[in-house]
Design a protein around this motif. Structure first.
Motif, PDB file in Angstrom:
ATOM      1  N   HIS A  42       0.809  -1.216   0.000  1.00 58.98           N
ATOM      2  CA  HIS A  42       0.000   0.000   0.000  1.00 58.98           C
ATOM      3  C   HIS A  42       0.849   1.275   0.000  1.00 58.98           C
ATOM      4  N   SER A  44       2.218   3.811  -2.172  1.00 58.50           N
ATOM      5  CA  SER A  44       2.151   4.332  -3.538  1.00 58.50           C
ATOM      6  C   SER A  44       3.472   4.960  -3.970  1.00 58.50           C
ATOM      7  N   VAL A  73      -3.831   1.916  -5.325  1.00 60.03           N
ATOM      8  CA  VAL A  73      -3.516   2.045  -3.908  1.00 60.03           C
ATOM      9  C   VAL A  73      -4.000   3.378  -3.363  1.00 60.03           C
ATOM     10  N   ASP A  74      -3.758   4.447  -4.125  1.00 61.52           N
ATOM     11  CA  ASP A  74      -4.137   5.784  -3.650  1.00 61.52           C
ATOM     12  C   ASP A  74      -4.375   6.704  -4.850  1.00 61.52           C
ATOM     13  N   ASN A  75      -5.631   6.788  -5.273  1.00 63.26           N
ATOM     14  CA  ASN A  75      -5.932   7.605  -6.450  1.00 63.26           C
ATOM     15  C   ASN A  75      -5.965   9.096  -6.130  1.00 63.26           C
ATOM     16  N   GLU A  76      -5.652   9.456  -4.892  1.00 59.60           N
ATOM     17  CA  GLU A  76      -5.546  10.867  -4.516  1.00 59.60           C
ATOM     18  C   GLU A  76      -4.103  11.303  -4.315  1.00 59.60           C
ATOM     19  N   ASP A  77      -3.164  10.407  -4.580  1.00 60.02           N
ATOM     20  CA  ASP A  77      -1.747  10.742  -4.467  1.00 60.02           C
ATOM     21  C   ASP A  77      -1.352  11.542  -5.702  1.00 60.02           C
TER      22      ASP A  77
END
Length: 104
Positions: A42, A44, A73-77
């Motif tokens: 997890h 990113s 994993v993190d589409n807001e990164d």
């Protein structure tokens, strides 16, 4: 909040892998980051670095796959969009690059 020994080890390994990347030891850096990704699924940032290393090695399909995994994993990164945008610029696809840059 306490930090586990496993978290400390992973952070140390990530720092060393980053050093290898910056020193130009791309193959060993990739191996190190892939090892970390197996244990820290997890993270990113690690997935982005694997994507970038694949890009540096001319492995465009693998780079796209790893960018996709980082977004899963993190589409807001925002770093994913920034680095993937740079990748698309290198692939001579400015339209898609601009879309990612706008998200970043």
């Amino acid at each position: 909040e306490s930090v586990s020994i496993d978290e400390i080890i992973l952070a140390s390994e990530e720092n060393f892998a980053t050093y290898l990347y910056l020193a130009g030891d791309i193959h060993n850096a990739l191996t190190a980051f892939e090892s970390i990704a197996l244990r820290d699924k997890h993270n990113s940032k690690v997935l982005i670095k694997i994507a970038c290393l694949n890009c540096d090695m001319g492995r465009d399909k693998q780079a796209q796959t790893w960018f996709g995994r980082a977004l899963e994993v993190d589409n807001e990164d925002l770093d994913v969009y920034l680095h993937r945008g740079q990748f698309y610029l290198l692939m001579n696809n400015p339209t898609i690059a601009l879309r990612d840059f706008r998200k970043a």
